[in-house]
Write an enzyme that holds these catalytic residues in place. Sequence first.
Site, PDB file in Angstrom:
ATOM      1  N   TYR A 322       0.839  -1.194   0.000  1.00 24.40           N
ATOM      2  CA  TYR A 322       0.000   0.000   0.000  1.00 24.40           C
ATOM      3  C   TYR A 322       0.875   1.244   0.000  1.00 24.40           C
ATOM      4  O   TYR A 322       1.780   1.380   0.830  1.00 24.40           O
ATOM      5  CB  TYR A 322      -0.906  -0.026   1.235  1.00 24.40           C
ATOM      6  N   CYS A 323       0.656   2.142  -0.962  1.00 25.19           N
ATOM      7  CA  CYS A 323       1.336   3.432  -1.036  1.00 25.19           C
ATOM      8  C   CYS A 323       2.851   3.221  -1.115  1.00 25.19           C
ATOM      9  O   CYS A 323       3.330   2.504  -1.979  1.00 25.19           O
ATOM     10  CB  CYS A 323       0.912   4.306   0.141  1.00 25.19           C
ATOM     11  N   LEU A 324       3.628   3.814  -0.225  1.00 23.79           N
ATOM     12  CA  LEU A 324       5.073   3.628  -0.241  1.00 23.79           C
ATOM     13  C   LEU A 324       5.450   2.166  -0.094  1.00 23.79           C
ATOM     14  O   LEU A 324       6.444   1.701  -0.667  1.00 23.79           O
ATOM     15  CB  LEU A 324       5.739   4.422   0.892  1.00 23.79           C
ATOM     16  N   GLY A 326       3.845  -0.272  -1.360  1.00 19.79           N
ATOM     17  CA  GLY A 326       3.700  -0.880  -2.673  1.00 19.79           C
ATOM     18  C   GLY A 326       4.898  -0.597  -3.566  1.00 19.79           C
ATOM     19  O   GLY A 326       5.340  -1.470  -4.330  1.00 19.79           O
ATOM     20  N   LEU A 350      -1.628  -1.188  -4.047  1.00 16.65           N
ATOM     21  CA  LEU A 350      -2.749  -0.327  -3.672  1.00 16.65           C
ATOM     22  C   LEU A 350      -2.289   1.124  -3.638  1.00 16.65           C
ATOM     23  O   LEU A 350      -1.472   1.500  -2.788  1.00 16.65           O
ATOM     24  CB  LEU A 350      -3.302  -0.742  -2.305  1.00 16.65           C
TER      25      LEU A 350
END
Length: 585
Positions: A322-324, A326, A350
């Site tokens: 998720y975010c960083l 990911g 994500l």
Amino acid sequence: MALTPKSDGSGATGDESLGIEAFQAVDRIREALSGQLSGGVSPGSLMMAYVDWAFHLAQAPGKQMELGVKAGRKWQRLMAHLMASAMDPQAAPVITPLPGDRRFAGEAWAKPPFSWMSQAFLLQQQWLHNVTHEVPGVTKHHEDVVSFAAKQILDVCAPSNNPFTNPEVVARTWATGGMNLVKGWQNWLQDVVRQIRQEPPEGVEAFTPGRDVAVTPGKVIFRNHLIELIQYTPTTETVHPEPVLIVPAWIMKYYILDLSPENSLIRWLVAQGHTVFAISWRNPGAEDRDLTLEDYRRLGVMAALDEITRLMPDQKIHATGYCLGGTLLSIAAAAMAGKGDARLASLTLLAAQVDFAEPGELALFIDPSQLHLLESMMWNRGYLSADQMAGAFQLLRSNDLIWSRMVRDYMMGERTAMNDLMAWNADSTRMPYRMHAEYLRRLYLNNELSSGRFTAGGKTVLLQNIRVPIFAVGTERDHVAPWKSVYKIHQFTDCEVTFALTSGGHNAGIVSPPGHPRRRYRLATRAHDDALLPPETWVEANPATEGSWWTPWQAWLAARSGAPAAPPAMGNALADAPGTYVFQR
């Protein structure tokens, strides 16, 4: 911090090099102090953008004449509206707010004299956009910075932000005899006191990890200096054999994906028959200043994968970032693929970017001058703290996070009820100096990952080596990872990619459980040899479906998993979930 002798690149070593580092330290200290006064925004970056814009505008008489003509036309339109609304208060407006701008949505704004104020403001806003855009010779980054700064200045003067020109505030003041302003004053004092004491916003105490949020049953089965690995207790008689590893961003606490039980993606996945593991990141302090991005890959993602493999040696793993998290997971997956490590069954990203050529509004704060200031602030303290990041993120959504709150809390005298997502947002973490400096320079500024120049473990990693199926999720109103940037994963991998575009923003769009009202998503799978559609064409070709993207994602995972079997054994418990790192302040 201690200064150690090293070469400065010109052959100087020993005492000579130490002297050069001492001079550099003076510049770092000055820049760090400057950053404290400017709220973390580089004055040099703003000045360079302004000079570029002002110089080229002064050298463009044609642009000046164009602006003069447009100003005259907007003045005529405003006068026509004033006269029309004087005769008919229901006269149609000559300009409407931009999508997402709800400052003038109330009925009172449609009637004189408030409609005159809102129309004048919107026309001025439109003209200011013309002033700051398409000035010949101005660089795109400087144009964006000047336009953004001009908008912030204009918003200060918006009639919605003045208690005497906001009809809703005027009506509330009249109805309460001014008690709304008294209550607003009390709210302001309370917020100031909490800020001085470095206390979280009011109501956060109702969402304590382990009691109200992050309550999905599980055990911490592994711990190192950087992570705790949580294994969640199965709740079904059988589970899919391939476990799911969740790698959250380290900029915030991991339980964004394990909020209240009804909003917990982790709890929902467990209930669907998946064995779920999640990384909980350490909240670093000044002593962790030299942790690197490679440390986060090695001690974070790879350490978690190694521990899961030790527990379940014959199973591949569905990795989710998720975010960083990911982005880091993409780096790890590419490095694994380059070495022939085939432990991954799939990759889910994500709201995560692998290409930073178009990082959205955050690009306003990414240039050499701005990064030098941030690096100096981090060098001084050893980390980037939440208060140093908050200003930039609030400015990106100033209408929602600054001005609307000011009107609601301090003029209307109201308080928005705290919820689990808001409480999580206030539970921030720090980022080590060296790691974050590397992240910003290597990924945001130099875009090394998508250009094939990023190294991990001493070797260049190539996203094109990833061969496992990918599920990527973008959100329609994401100001951190714009969905068109997330969509670019198609361009840099040679594998099957399923892309989902969901309603909502960077956080609320991801936390979207089934049954949540007004949620929708678009979904399509592209085989590795299919033609790639431009993002706008992709949207037109894939109509929206009502509901949560969680459901098709879980079906996608299940389709790439083996037949359900008995749950695996739990690892050796070091602590109950949510562990200890989540409580670090």
